[in-house]
Scaffold this active site. Structure first.
Site, short mmCIF file in Angstrom:
data_model
loop_
_atom_site.label_atom_id
_atom_site.label_comp_id
_atom_site.label_asym_id
_atom_site.label_seq_id
_atom_site.Cartn_x
_atom_site.Cartn_y
_atom_site.Cartn_z
N ASP A 122 0.86 -1.28 -0.15
CA ASP A 122 -0.05 -0.03 -0.11
C ASP A 122 0.83 1.24 0.04
OD1 ASP A 122 0.87 0.18 2.53
OD2 ASP A 122 -1.07 0.09 3.59
N CYS A 176 -23.57 -3.09 -0.59
CA CYS A 176 -23.85 -3.24 0.80
C CYS A 176 -25.63 -3.23 0.82
CB CYS A 176 -23.44 -2.27 1.48
SG CYS A 176 -21.71 -2.30 2.14
N CYS A 182 -22.63 0.23 9.56
CA CYS A 182 -21.38 0.80 9.76
C CYS A 182 -21.50 2.47 9.95
CB CYS A 182 -20.25 0.74 8.83
SG CYS A 182 -20.77 1.19 7.07
N CYS A 233 -16.28 -0.01 12.44
CA CYS A 233 -16.88 0.13 11.09
C CYS A 233 -17.23 -1.45 10.56
CB CYS A 233 -16.34 1.12 10.17
SG CYS A 233 -14.82 0.78 9.50
N CYS A 237 -20.04 -4.88 11.02
CA CYS A 237 -20.31 -5.47 9.51
C CYS A 237 -20.87 -6.61 9.64
CB CYS A 237 -19.22 -5.23 8.70
SG CYS A 237 -19.48 -5.59 7.05
#
Length: 301
Positions: A122, A176, A182, A233, A237
């Site tokens: 990343d 979603c 969330c 979050c 979920c």
């Protein structure tokens, strides 16, 4: 063969996407996010936008972006008296682990295809979640995490850009739906109903990326006992309801994380911090930032 090799190294998902420029809609959303200042203290996110738009600029002649996912869900959890560390930082620094595994896959690709590769963790300017969705691995949830259907979101993502022309997988088109758990659970209101996230209000960003001596007063009211990131979050979920513990030994919780109490942080010297977290993602915080976070909402002060 490539996907089998990735699986043998512990990767939980692997998909291929054609290395074409990022679509205009995704580029416009990103540019708007930057214009609104929603990248917060992550000033680096505004840079290298040409590379973020076109993966072929990362490797001349690029034909394919290979997206891979590695599970980090913990095998055990911190005790109740520990200062909370986000699950991703429980074990060895994922940059090191991912880079080693991606390099092994890349070397395999070069051996069997005689084509060039570039592994990306990343730290490279590549849109990881976008390519993971394009490669069919999962979809970007309202919590802005990459959600792998049937597996959840506790995954590190990595990419290999290659000049090998591989058959693209079908992009993941799941969403979603009307779930907003969330958004409701976010302690700082960083998630918006339109799917955007404001990093200037995200506790994970503020506690890790922001190294100011003091944080906004409102952070003290919602930080609770968090010192490294925030998993709220993801914890709420539904896709993570049946998350399976990682089999990657490097991600096993370290004793330092398990015993990270407020007193322990207060007694830790800068040198000790450096030695203790030398191969941990926690090293990104710096010693003074960890101390600052531990002082938030300290009821004993």
């Amino acid at each position: 063969m490539i996907k089998s090799q990735a699986a043998s190294l512990g990767f939980d998902a692997c998909g291929f996407a054609a290395a074409t420029p990022v679509d205009d809609e995704a580029v416009a959303r990103y540019d708007r996010w930057i214009e609104l200042g929603h990248n917060g203290c992550m000033k680096w996110a505004a840079g290298h936008r040409d590379l973020r738009r076109d993966p072929s600029l990362l490797l001349e002649g690029a034909q394919t972006v290979i997206s891979l996912a590695l599970n980090y869900y913990p095998t055990r959890f911190q005790p109740a008296d520990a200062m909370r560390v986000a699950y991703y930082a429980y074990g060895r620094d994922y940059h090191e682990v991912l880079r080693e595994k991606l390099t092994q896959v890349a070397q395999f690709i070069e051996q069997v295809t005689h084509c060039a590769t570039r592994p990306c963790v990343d730290s490279a300017p590549i849109r990881e979640r976008y390519w993971a969705q394009r490669a069919g691995i999962g979809f970007i949830g309202r919590n802005n995490c990459l959600i792998i259907p049937g597996k959840g979101s506790y995954f590190f993502l990595g990419e290999i850009v290659t000049t090998a022309r591989l058959m693209p997988d079908e992009p993941c088109t799941m969403t979603c739906g009307d779930c907003g758990k969330c958004i409701e659970a976010c302690p700082s209101g960083a998630l918006h109903g339109d799917g955007a996230a404001d990093a200037s209000r995200c506790l994970s960003c503020l506690l890790i990326e922001n190294h100011d001596e003091q944080l906004p007063d409102w952070v003290n009211k919602v930080a609770d006992d968090r010192v490294v990131g925030c998993d709220e979050c993801q914890l709420c979920c539904p896709h993570n309801a049946h998350a399976v513990a990682t089999t990657v030994e490097d991600f096993a919780p370290t004793d330092a994380v398990m015993s990270l109490t407020r007193d322990r942080i207060g007694q830790m010297t800068a040198g000790e911090f450096k030695r203790t977290f030398a191969h941990s993602a926690i090293s990104r915080l710096r010693h003074k930032t960890l101390r600052r976070n531990a002082d938030l909402n300290d009821k004993n002060k």
